[in-house]
Structure formats: structure tokens, C-alpha cells
Scaffold this motif. Structure first.
Motif, short mmCIF file in Angstrom:
data_model
loop_
_atom_site.label_atom_id
_atom_site.label_comp_id
_atom_site.label_asym_id
_atom_site.label_seq_id
_atom_site.Cartn_x
_atom_site.Cartn_y
_atom_site.Cartn_z
N ARG A 13 0.76 -1.30 0.08
CA ARG A 13 -0.12 -0.14 0.17
C ARG A 13 1.03 0.91 -0.09
O ARG A 13 1.86 1.46 0.74
CB ARG A 13 -0.78 0.21 1.35
N GLN A 14 0.68 2.20 -1.06
CA GLN A 14 1.37 3.34 -1.03
C GLN A 14 0.91 4.38 0.23
O GLN A 14 -0.24 4.53 0.04
CB GLN A 14 1.45 4.10 -2.41
N LYS A 15 1.91 4.91 0.95
CA LYS A 15 1.66 6.00 2.02
C LYS A 15 2.54 7.02 1.60
O LYS A 15 3.54 7.08 0.97
CB LYS A 15 1.89 5.24 3.31
N VAL A 16 2.04 8.11 2.36
CA VAL A 16 2.83 9.60 2.11
C VAL A 16 3.00 9.81 3.86
O VAL A 16 2.13 9.71 4.63
CB VAL A 16 2.46 10.33 1.49
N ARG A 17 4.04 10.34 4.30
CA ARG A 17 4.29 10.98 5.53
C ARG A 17 5.08 12.32 5.36
O ARG A 17 6.02 12.46 4.69
CB ARG A 17 5.11 10.02 6.56
N ASP A 95 -5.65 -7.63 1.78
CA ASP A 95 -5.36 -8.29 0.60
C ASP A 95 -4.03 -7.65 -0.08
O ASP A 95 -3.58 -7.68 -1.13
CB ASP A 95 -6.23 -7.76 -0.34
N HIS A 96 -3.28 -7.18 0.73
CA HIS A 96 -1.84 -6.80 0.57
C HIS A 96 -0.64 -7.05 1.53
O HIS A 96 -1.31 -7.31 2.72
CB HIS A 96 -1.82 -5.22 -0.01
N ASP A 97 0.50 -6.96 1.30
CA ASP A 97 1.43 -7.56 2.09
C ASP A 97 2.23 -6.51 3.06
O ASP A 97 2.89 -6.88 3.70
CB ASP A 97 2.41 -8.20 1.34
N GLY A 98 1.83 -5.20 2.98
CA GLY A 98 2.55 -4.37 3.70
C GLY A 98 2.45 -2.71 3.19
O GLY A 98 1.51 -2.81 2.33
N GLN A 99 3.06 -2.09 3.67
CA GLN A 99 3.19 -0.59 3.05
C GLN A 99 4.49 0.10 2.74
O GLN A 99 5.45 -0.37 3.41
CB GLN A 99 2.39 0.23 3.99
N ASP A 100 4.56 1.08 1.85
CA ASP A 100 5.69 1.70 1.45
C ASP A 100 5.37 3.08 1.54
O ASP A 100 4.66 3.72 0.70
CB ASP A 100 6.11 1.24 0.10
N ALA A 101 5.86 3.88 2.61
CA ALA A 101 5.66 5.31 2.65
C ALA A 101 6.92 6.20 2.11
O ALA A 101 7.86 5.95 2.46
CB ALA A 101 5.55 5.73 4.34
#
Length: 154
Positions: A13-17, A95-101
Motif C-alpha cells: 500500500r502506498q503511503k505518504v508521511r 489483501d496486501h503484504d505491507g506498506q511503503d511510505a
């Protein structure tokens, strides 16, 4: 709709911080609902389908803090990738494996007026850089924050 990216066979999952800094060099952290009174994090959230990470960062700052960002938005050469355990993924029916911020720096003047999104953010507070680092509840968050500060100093 969520936006995903595929890295090494994983659906993330795409994230932003945002590392939000004022004129005095203090850091703004938020305390989302569900966090303990002494646990803080960086403002941000998920990238929606069709958004760039820059657009998502602007939207998240507007939603969470009530601040419209003008001008350029600087992305830092730091990311925070987190892979879920199989147990966590099953428990949450993900339904996804993790996140990348993707990490950004946002500069706000000392007199910036914040209007918090009460549905998500319980509180926001300015911290000195040293105090900000110790406010994160997880070691990896502290490490990513320190990497962001190092990138800013470079």
C-alpha cells in the motif's frame, strides 16, 4: 480506492508521511485516535488511486491539518517500508503484504493555523527535534525520522 505498488513480489500500500518543520526548527507530530497520550507520529496517509505521492501529500496535509500547501513540495530520499506478518494480515483480512511510505519535508510558518480533522487526529503538537524522536512508539519510526533529519542536513 487505494493505490498499490509491487516490489519484490509483494503488494504494498502506498503511503505518504510529512516531516513538518516550523521557522524555529520544531517538528509537528500528530496523535491519531487510538494512540496512547504519549505516542505520536508524522502526519500523512494513503495514496488514492490516480494520485501521485505529491498530490496525496498535499491532500493529506489539507485533510488532517486544514493547511493548503503552496509552492514546491520536497520529497526526501527516505522511505519507510513495512511488511505485515502473516498473522496480522490474516487477522485484518488484508489483501496486501505491507506498506511503503514516501517521506516529505513540509515547512510551515510559526503562525500557521491548524484545523485538525477530528475524525482521525486527536491532537497535534510541536516538538523540539530531540523530543520528537523520542515521541514515536516504535523504534523503526524513530530510525526513519532520524534518516529524514539526516537527509535534510545533507
Amino acid at each position: 480506492m487505494a493505490e498499490y505498488q509491487y516490489i519484490d513480489g509483494l503488494k504494498l500500500r502506498q503511503k505518504v508521511r510529512a516531516v513538518i518543520i516550523n521557522d524555529d526548527g520544531d517538528i509537528l507530530l500528530v496523535r491519531p485516535h487510538g494512540y496512547a497520550s504519549n505516542e505520536w507520529t508524522l502526519a500523512g496517509g494513503g495514496v488514492e488511486q490516480g494520485e501521485t505521492v505529491h498530490q496525496a501529500m498535499r491532500r493529506e496535509i489539507a485533510e488532517e491539518l486544514g493547511v493548503t500547501l503552496e509552492g514546491a513540495l520536497d520529497q526526501l530520499p527516505v522511505s519507510n517500508q513495512y511488511i505485515y506478518s502473516a498473522e496480522y494480515k490474516t487477522k485484518r483480512s488484508l489483501d496486501h503484504d505491507g506498506q511503503d511510505a514516501s517521506m516529505f519535508v513540509v515547512r510551515l510558518p510559526n503562525d500557521a493555523v491548524l484545523k485538525l480533522q477530528r475524525e482521525e487526529v486527536a491532537e497535534a503538537r510541536w516538538f523540539s527535534r530531540g523530543d520528537a524522536a523520542s515521541a514515536f512508539p516504535v523504534q523503526k519510526q524513530r530510525e526513519v525520522f532520524e534518516a529524514c533529519l539526516a537527509a535534510l542536513a545533507a
